[in-house]
Design an enzyme around this catalytic site. Structure first.
Site, PDB file in Angstrom:
ATOM      1  CB  CYS A   6       3.326   5.166   5.204  1.00 35.01           C
ATOM      2  SG  CYS A   6       3.699   3.987   6.681  1.00 35.01           S
ATOM      3  CG  ASP A  18      -2.418 -13.455   0.602  1.00 34.43           C
ATOM      4  OD1 ASP A  18      -1.454 -12.472   1.099  1.00 34.43           O
ATOM      5  OD2 ASP A  18      -2.313 -14.362   0.219  1.00 34.43           O
ATOM      6  CG  HIS A  19       0.706 -12.629  -2.507  1.00 39.47           C
ATOM      7  ND1 HIS A  19       0.070 -13.399  -1.253  1.00 39.47           N
ATOM      8  CD2 HIS A  19       1.960 -12.847  -2.530  1.00 39.47           C
ATOM      9  CE1 HIS A  19       1.424 -13.931  -0.957  1.00 39.47           C
ATOM     10  NE2 HIS A  19       2.238 -13.671  -1.528  1.00 39.47           N
ATOM     11  CG  HIS A  74       5.311   0.583   2.394  1.00 42.44           C
ATOM     12  ND1 HIS A  74       4.624   1.867   2.077  1.00 42.44           N
ATOM     13  CD2 HIS A  74       4.765   0.137   3.809  1.00 42.44           C
ATOM     14  CE1 HIS A  74       3.688   2.161   3.110  1.00 42.44           C
ATOM     15  NE2 HIS A  74       3.873   1.211   4.113  1.00 42.44           N
ATOM     16  CG  HIS A 115       2.368  -3.016   6.225  1.00 41.39           C
ATOM     17  ND1 HIS A 115       3.106  -2.924   7.183  1.00 41.39           N
ATOM     18  CD2 HIS A 115       1.931  -2.054   5.771  1.00 41.39           C
ATOM     19  CE1 HIS A 115       3.433  -1.494   7.050  1.00 41.39           C
ATOM     20  NE2 HIS A 115       2.668  -1.104   6.202  1.00 41.39           N
ATOM     21  CD  GLU A 121      -0.111  -0.549   8.607  1.00 36.99           C
ATOM     22  OE1 GLU A 121      -1.134  -0.562   7.682  1.00 36.99           O
ATOM     23  OE2 GLU A 121       0.408   0.279   9.165  1.00 36.99           O
ATOM     24  CG  HIS A 164      -0.569   0.470   2.405  1.00 33.36           C
ATOM     25  ND1 HIS A 164      -1.053   0.488   3.500  1.00 33.36           N
ATOM     26  CD2 HIS A 164       0.834   0.395   3.001  1.00 33.36           C
ATOM     27  CE1 HIS A 164      -0.361   0.777   4.728  1.00 33.36           C
ATOM     28  NE2 HIS A 164       0.859   0.542   4.172  1.00 33.36           N
TER      29      HIS A 164
HETATM   30 NI    NI Z   1       2.308   1.057   5.746  1.00 37.37          NI
END
Ligand code: NI
Length: 134
Positions: free
Chosen positions: A32, A78-79, A38, A40, A123, A13
């Protein structure tokens, strides 16, 4: 009685608002706001509160809950790049808070109203949000 099912998903995100300047986005969102995104490793806990069914001895069949979480959350996020791949976040900053609200609403629509739902989302190891409809 409360029971819980855990799940994991990995997503990319970027936190930013297109209506803010680069300076303001950097000031508020810091790393961020990296334009190249990037990732998580999100950890999710879905807590279900209800009565124990005297017939089964379950509050809810956790296998059924597992499948609902898989269908509604994991398959969706996911992914994925939350900003780009997920229409839920086209116009909504994919913060942990907003991911929790979106996930809660998706689950709420699939789980019997006789249950109360509460959701915790990690997160990072140290950054956690909790949402139960408020
Ligand atoms: Ni983040």
């Amino acid at each position: 009685m409360k029971v819980c099912r855990r799940a994991h998903f990995n997503s990319a995100h970027r936190l930013f608002r297109p209506d803010w300047s680069d300076e303001k986005n950097n000031a508020i969102f810091g790393k961020c706001n990296n334009p190249n995104f990037h990732g998580h490793n999100y950890q999710l806990e879905v807590w279900i509160e209800g009565e124990i069914d005297p017939e089964t001895g379950f509050v809810i069949d956790l296998k059924i809950l597992k499948d609902i979480i898989k269908d509604e959350i994991i398959e969706r996020f996911d992914h994925r790049n939350l900003n780009i791949d997920c229409p839920e976040f086209k116009a909504l900053n994919p913060t942990a808070e907003n991911i929790a609200v979106v996930s809660y609403n998706l689950l709420r629509s699939k789980i019997d109203k006789k249950y109360d739902i509460s959701l915790k989302l990690w997160e990072t190891e140290n950054n956690i949000v909790e949402y139960s409809g408020k």
